[in-house]
Design a protein around this motif. Structure first.
Motif, short mmCIF file in Angstrom:
data_model
loop_
_atom_site.label_atom_id
_atom_site.label_comp_id
_atom_site.label_asym_id
_atom_site.label_seq_id
_atom_site.Cartn_x
_atom_site.Cartn_y
_atom_site.Cartn_z
N GLY A 36 0.82 -1.22 0.00
CA GLY A 36 0.00 0.00 0.00
C GLY A 36 0.85 1.26 0.00
O GLY A 36 0.54 2.24 -0.71
N MET A 37 1.93 1.25 0.76
CA MET A 37 2.84 2.38 0.81
C MET A 37 3.49 2.59 -0.57
O MET A 37 3.58 3.71 -1.08
CB MET A 37 3.92 2.13 1.88
N VAL A 38 3.93 1.49 -1.17
CA VAL A 38 4.58 1.55 -2.49
C VAL A 38 3.59 2.03 -3.55
O VAL A 38 3.92 2.88 -4.38
CB VAL A 38 5.20 0.18 -2.86
N ASP A 39 2.37 1.51 -3.51
CA ASP A 39 1.35 1.93 -4.48
C ASP A 39 1.01 3.41 -4.34
O ASP A 39 0.85 4.12 -5.34
CB ASP A 39 0.08 1.09 -4.32
N ALA A 40 0.88 3.89 -3.09
CA ALA A 40 0.58 5.31 -2.87
C ALA A 40 1.71 6.18 -3.40
O ALA A 40 1.46 7.22 -4.04
CB ALA A 40 0.35 5.58 -1.38
N PHE A 41 2.96 5.77 -3.17
CA PHE A 41 4.11 6.53 -3.69
C PHE A 41 4.09 6.51 -5.22
O PHE A 41 4.34 7.55 -5.85
CB PHE A 41 5.42 5.94 -3.15
N ALA A 42 3.78 5.38 -5.80
CA ALA A 42 3.69 5.29 -7.26
C ALA A 42 2.63 6.25 -7.80
O ALA A 42 2.85 6.92 -8.83
CB ALA A 42 3.38 3.86 -7.69
N ASP A 43 1.51 6.35 -7.11
CA ASP A 43 0.45 7.26 -7.56
C ASP A 43 0.90 8.71 -7.49
O ASP A 43 0.66 9.49 -8.42
CB ASP A 43 -0.82 7.06 -6.72
N TRP A 50 6.34 -1.81 -13.31
CA TRP A 50 5.83 -3.09 -12.82
C TRP A 50 6.63 -3.65 -11.65
O TRP A 50 6.06 -4.34 -10.79
CB TRP A 50 5.77 -4.11 -13.96
N ILE A 51 7.91 -3.39 -11.58
CA ILE A 51 8.74 -3.94 -10.50
C ILE A 51 8.27 -3.42 -9.13
O ILE A 51 8.53 -4.04 -8.10
CB ILE A 51 10.24 -3.65 -10.73
N HIS A 52 7.52 -2.30 -9.14
CA HIS A 52 7.01 -1.72 -7.89
C HIS A 52 5.55 -2.07 -7.62
O HIS A 52 5.18 -2.23 -6.46
CB HIS A 52 7.13 -0.19 -7.93
N VAL A 53 4.74 -2.17 -8.68
CA VAL A 53 3.28 -2.23 -8.46
C VAL A 53 2.58 -3.49 -8.96
O VAL A 53 1.38 -3.63 -8.74
CB VAL A 53 2.60 -0.98 -9.08
N ASP A 54 3.27 -4.39 -9.61
CA ASP A 54 2.64 -5.60 -10.14
C ASP A 54 3.24 -6.82 -9.45
O ASP A 54 4.23 -7.39 -9.91
CB ASP A 54 2.86 -5.68 -11.65
N PRO A 55 2.63 -7.25 -8.32
CA PRO A 55 3.19 -8.37 -7.57
C PRO A 55 3.33 -9.67 -8.37
O PRO A 55 4.29 -10.41 -8.16
CB PRO A 55 2.21 -8.56 -6.40
N VAL A 56 2.40 -9.93 -9.29
CA VAL A 56 2.48 -11.16 -10.07
C VAL A 56 3.68 -11.12 -11.00
O VAL A 56 4.52 -12.03 -11.01
CB VAL A 56 1.17 -11.40 -10.85
N ARG A 57 3.77 -10.08 -11.79
CA ARG A 57 4.91 -9.97 -12.72
C ARG A 57 6.23 -9.85 -11.97
O ARG A 57 7.23 -10.47 -12.34
CB ARG A 57 4.71 -8.76 -13.64
N GLY A 64 12.01 -11.46 -7.22
CA GLY A 64 11.03 -12.40 -6.70
C GLY A 64 9.84 -11.76 -6.00
O GLY A 64 9.02 -12.45 -5.42
N ALA A 65 9.77 -10.45 -6.02
CA ALA A 65 8.68 -9.71 -5.38
C ALA A 65 8.75 -8.26 -5.84
O ALA A 65 9.74 -7.84 -6.45
CB ALA A 65 8.83 -9.76 -3.85
N THR A 66 7.70 -7.51 -5.54
CA THR A 66 7.78 -6.08 -5.81
C THR A 66 8.79 -5.46 -4.86
O THR A 66 9.04 -5.98 -3.76
CB THR A 66 6.40 -5.39 -5.63
N ILE A 67 9.39 -4.35 -5.30
CA ILE A 67 10.36 -3.64 -4.48
C ILE A 67 9.93 -2.18 -4.36
O ILE A 67 9.26 -1.63 -5.23
CB ILE A 67 11.79 -3.72 -5.05
#
Length: 157
Positions: A36-43, A50-57, A64-67
């Motif tokens: 949630g913190m990462v997504d808010a910062f992205a917004d 994608w490396i920040h906001v797409d957990p699947v990709r 191995g995870a979003t960063i």
């Protein structure tokens, strides 16, 4: 990286703060960096890589995870700094800039981070006292820090 968090260090004056040049000021409490913190910062920054906001990709990517964004980690330094130290007897402190910033390791979402602060320089400035604090942001269990930043601020009397 096994130091416990310290209670905020309170300096009664700019002069007392200046006497601490070369000293570790303290360590902030651990902070969990969540999606949630990462997504808010992205917004806010419009950086939706994608490396920040797409957990699947990102789960299939190099970490191995979003960063977290490096700049998100950097932006947490003021709040971590307030948890580490305060200087009394000043009207305000303002950001002056950064002398150096590096991001040696990524912060996987879900990690705990904290900052270790060291006062490295104090100088008289036209508007007050300019000082430099080196922050090293540790990632729990990691060998390398997430961020090393020399922050410069001015304390106005």
């Amino acid at each position: 990286m096994n130091h416990p968090a310290s209670a905020p260090r309170v300096f009664p004056s700019v002069e007392a703060f200046a006497d601490a040049v070369g000293e570790e000021l303290g360590i902030s409490p651990w902070l969990i960096v969540d999606q949630g913190m990462v997504d808010a910062f992205a917004d806010v920054t419009r950086d939706h890589q994608w490396i920040h906001v797409d957990p699947v990709r990102a789960g299939e990517g190099p970490y191995g995870a979003t960063i977290a964004h490096g700049y998100l980690t950097l932006s947490l330094l003021p709040s971590m700094g307030w948890q580490i130290y305060t200087v009394e007897g000043v009207q305000m402190g303002v950001n002056y800039g950064l002398d150096s910033v590096r991001f040696p390791a990524p912060v996987p979402v879900g990690s705990r981070i904290r900052a270790v602060a060291t006062l490295t320089d104090v100088q008289d400035a036209t508007t007050g006292t300019r000082f430099t604090v080196r922050f090293v942001v540790e990632i729990e269990g990691a060998d390398k820090p997430a961020c090393v930043a020399d922050t410069v601020r001015v304390l106005v009397g």
